[in-house]
Design a protein around this motif. Structure first.
Motif, mmCIF file in Angstrom:
data_model
loop_
_atom_site.group_PDB
_atom_site.id
_atom_site.type_symbol
_atom_site.label_atom_id
_atom_site.label_comp_id
_atom_site.label_asym_id
_atom_site.label_seq_id
_atom_site.Cartn_x
_atom_site.Cartn_y
_atom_site.Cartn_z
ATOM 1 N N UNK A 305 0.824 -1.200 0.000
ATOM 2 C CA UNK A 305 0.000 0.000 0.000
ATOM 3 C C UNK A 305 0.865 1.258 0.000
ATOM 4 N N UNK A 306 1.819 1.280 0.901
ATOM 5 C CA UNK A 306 2.693 2.446 1.041
ATOM 6 C C UNK A 306 3.503 2.682 -0.234
ATOM 7 N N UNK A 307 4.034 1.620 -0.803
ATOM 8 C CA UNK A 307 4.875 1.760 -1.989
ATOM 9 C C UNK A 307 4.084 2.289 -3.176
ATOM 10 N N UNK A 308 2.870 1.779 -3.381
ATOM 11 C CA UNK A 308 2.037 2.245 -4.495
ATOM 12 C C UNK A 308 1.725 3.731 -4.359
ATOM 13 N N UNK A 309 1.374 4.143 -3.156
ATOM 14 C CA UNK A 309 1.075 5.561 -2.934
ATOM 15 C C UNK A 309 2.320 6.412 -3.112
ATOM 16 N N UNK A 310 3.423 6.006 -2.499
ATOM 17 C CA UNK A 310 4.646 6.814 -2.560
ATOM 18 C C UNK A 310 5.155 6.949 -3.991
ATOM 19 N N UNK A 311 5.079 5.875 -4.765
ATOM 20 C CA UNK A 311 5.547 5.936 -6.150
ATOM 21 C C UNK A 311 4.711 6.909 -6.970
ATOM 22 N N UNK A 312 3.398 6.860 -6.805
ATOM 23 C CA UNK A 312 2.518 7.763 -7.550
ATOM 24 C C UNK A 312 2.720 9.212 -7.121
ATOM 25 N N UNK A 319 8.981 14.490 -5.393
ATOM 26 C CA UNK A 319 9.544 14.226 -4.063
ATOM 27 C C UNK A 319 8.631 13.230 -3.361
ATOM 28 N N UNK A 320 9.198 12.489 -2.418
ATOM 29 C CA UNK A 320 8.401 11.499 -1.711
ATOM 30 C C UNK A 320 7.394 12.125 -0.764
ATOM 31 N N UNK A 321 6.337 11.403 -0.411
ATOM 32 C CA UNK A 321 5.319 11.922 0.501
ATOM 33 C C UNK A 321 5.771 11.890 1.950
ATOM 34 N N UNK A 322 5.216 12.772 2.742
ATOM 35 C CA UNK A 322 5.488 12.812 4.175
ATOM 36 C C UNK A 322 4.464 11.973 4.930
ATOM 37 N N UNK A 323 4.718 11.817 6.220
ATOM 38 C CA UNK A 323 3.746 11.182 7.106
ATOM 39 C C UNK A 323 2.376 11.818 6.949
ATOM 40 N N UNK A 324 2.348 13.124 6.806
ATOM 41 C CA UNK A 324 1.081 13.847 6.782
ATOM 42 C C UNK A 324 0.324 13.603 5.489
ATOM 43 N N UNK A 325 1.047 13.436 4.399
ATOM 44 C CA UNK A 325 0.414 13.018 3.149
ATOM 45 C C UNK A 325 -0.266 11.669 3.344
ATOM 46 N N UNK A 326 0.369 10.795 4.117
ATOM 47 C CA UNK A 326 -0.220 9.494 4.401
ATOM 48 C C UNK A 326 -1.516 9.598 5.173
ATOM 49 N N UNK A 327 -1.586 10.531 6.123
ATOM 50 C CA UNK A 327 -2.832 10.716 6.872
ATOM 51 C C UNK A 327 -3.956 11.155 5.926
ATOM 52 N N UNK A 328 -3.618 12.008 4.953
ATOM 53 C CA UNK A 328 -4.619 12.453 3.980
ATOM 54 C C UNK A 328 -5.048 11.297 3.087
ATOM 55 N N UNK A 329 -4.099 10.477 2.685
ATOM 56 C CA UNK A 329 -4.422 9.299 1.878
ATOM 57 C C UNK A 329 -5.456 8.437 2.595
ATOM 58 N N UNK A 330 -5.189 8.128 3.845
ATOM 59 C CA UNK A 330 -6.100 7.268 4.589
ATOM 60 C C UNK A 330 -7.464 7.931 4.790
ATOM 61 N N UNK A 331 -7.469 9.218 5.078
ATOM 62 C CA UNK A 331 -8.736 9.920 5.248
ATOM 63 C C UNK A 331 -9.578 9.885 3.984
ATOM 64 N N UNK A 332 -8.927 10.121 2.836
ATOM 65 C CA UNK A 332 -9.647 10.112 1.565
ATOM 66 C C UNK A 332 -10.184 8.718 1.255
ATOM 67 N N UNK A 333 -9.343 7.696 1.438
ATOM 68 C CA UNK A 333 -9.781 6.341 1.124
ATOM 69 C C UNK A 333 -10.938 5.899 2.021
ATOM 70 N N UNK A 334 -10.875 6.229 3.298
ATOM 71 C CA UNK A 334 -11.969 5.871 4.196
ATOM 72 C C UNK A 334 -13.248 6.605 3.806
#
Length: 396
Positions: A305-312, A319-334
């Motif tokens: 999951x992390x690799x697919x998101x980070x690559x895109x 540039x790679x995503x931060x922890x905070x980008x990850x929180x947004x990813x999860x919020x959007x997906x939920x």
């Protein structure tokens, strides 16, 4: 600002489509809403309130970028059950008043179906009563457990401060520390942290013996660090977000303090590393797996999951995503899962989110309930240090 994405063109967004659809099925299936009803036509409207400017900009900007990327890729694949997704993002300027105004606008003027945000605890707490009163689901991207404690309509994706503290206390106990010094953010992010350290640390004989606070936009930390140094604790904690957390780390090293130092999960981005520079080397922090994705074993359940998101993300933004980008990813997906399964009925979406089970996201594996609107545990963090300006996984 309002962002409506109808004609996607980003290669990275298209590449992420298949992965997103697969991940959307990782949550346990629950009863969906009726399809084809008159109410379920027209665009689905997702609102977001983020700290795009001001003290929280290093959080809010990558969160905005993530939401734009995901919304565009979702529309490229046909939206939600054929309905276009309209994403409306408001900047709260990192203020509580700005967050309250923004959520009121999203609800009364834009009539959004679900809300994401804010980036930080204080603005999220300012939004909470509005979401509760309007009975509209809200998914915060911030950390403090107070955001969701006792809440009916508010959920969150950042790991609770309590599970972060569990990791720090466990490591401190393993190393034989019994006293801690704490320099904390004076905003909502740092509220209650001392009390949590003392409560969680009690069974290990660990307590905070000195506490200093600093403004989220502070630039001079000399006084706080002198007081922390003079307290003589076994280890010290800096609890903040960049750039303040990085500047505090620099001040700590400049004073020649040799006592081990922990940082919170608020430092998971390049801004912290750039601000702290060599002063960051040797610190310890519980962080999400995203920042050490290349160091994870292949059998880690989050790695795909992390690799697919980070690559895109990196393909789109360079540039790679931060922890905070990850929180947004999860919020959007939920949010998308709730809309796809329950439609735009607020109560049905709320019930869906409370029933999410084993959703593998970027920030962790979420299992929520009526009593737990965060859904993450201490196992959703790993201990990380900094070596030569890079986050490095500490092997357990």
């Amino acid at each position: 600002m309002s962002i409506v994405l109808r004609s996607p063109h980003r290669k990275a967004a298209l590449a992420l489509t298949a992965a997103t659809l697969i991940l959307a099925g990782c949550a346990e299936e629950q009863g969906g809403g009726d399809e084809g009803t008159p109410e379920e036509t027209g665009p689905v409207v997702i609102g977001a309130v983020l700290d795009i400017t001001g003290a929280g900009a290093s959080l809010g900007v990558p969160e905005r970028d993530t939401l734009e990327l995901l919304a565009e890729q979702l529309n490229a694949d046909g939206g939600i059950d054929g309905r276009e997704v309209e994403l409306i993002i408001e900047d709260n300027a990192s203020t509580e008043d700005g967050a309250a105004r923004a959520i009121n606008k999203l609800i009364t003027e834009d009539q959004v179906d679900i809300i994401l945000g804010a980036s930080r605890t204080g603005p999220s707490l300012a939004m909470r009563p509005v979401a509760e009163s309007a009975e509209i689901p809200m998914i915060s991207l911030a950390a403090n457990q107070a955001i969701v404690d006792g809440s009916e309509w508010v959920f969150k994706t950042a790991q609770n401060d309590s599970v972060v503290i569990e990791n720090i206390v466990a490591d401190a106990a393993d190393k034989g520390y019994s006293t801690l010094g704490l320099a904390r953010d004076a905003s909502g992010f740092g509220e209650g942290v001392e009390e949590l350290f003392n409560s969680i640390g009690e069974e290990f004989g660990i307590s905070v013996i000195a506490t200093e606070s600093f403004a989220p936009d502070a630039t001079d930390f000399t006084a706080q660090m002198v007081n922390i140094r003079d307290a003589g604790a076994d280890a010290n904690i800096i609890w903040g977000i960049p750039p303040a957390a990085g500047l505090a780390q620099v001040a700590y090293r400049q004073l020649g303090i040799e006592v081990p130092v922990y940082q919170s999960h608020g430092i998971g981005n390049q801004v912290f590393l750039d601000t702290a520079g060599a002063a960051a080397d040797g610190l310890v922090a519980p962080l999400g797996r995203l920042v050490v994705r290349d160091q994870l074993p292949d059998d880690d359940p989050q790695k795909e999951v992390i690799t697919a998101f980070a690559d895109a993300y990196e393909a789109e933004y360079g540039a790679g995503p931060s922890t905070f980008a990850g929180h947004a990813y999860d919020g959007f997906q939920l949010a998308v899962q709730a809309l796809a399964e329950a439609g735009t009925d607020g109560q049905a979406m709320r019930e869906y989110l409370e029933g999410v089970t084993d959703y593998v996201g970027v920030s962790g594996t979420f299992t929520m309930s009526a009593d737990d609107h965060s859904g993450l545990t201490a196992e959703d963090l790993v201990l990380v240090t900094v070596e030569n300006g890079e986050f490095t996984l500490i092997e357990s």
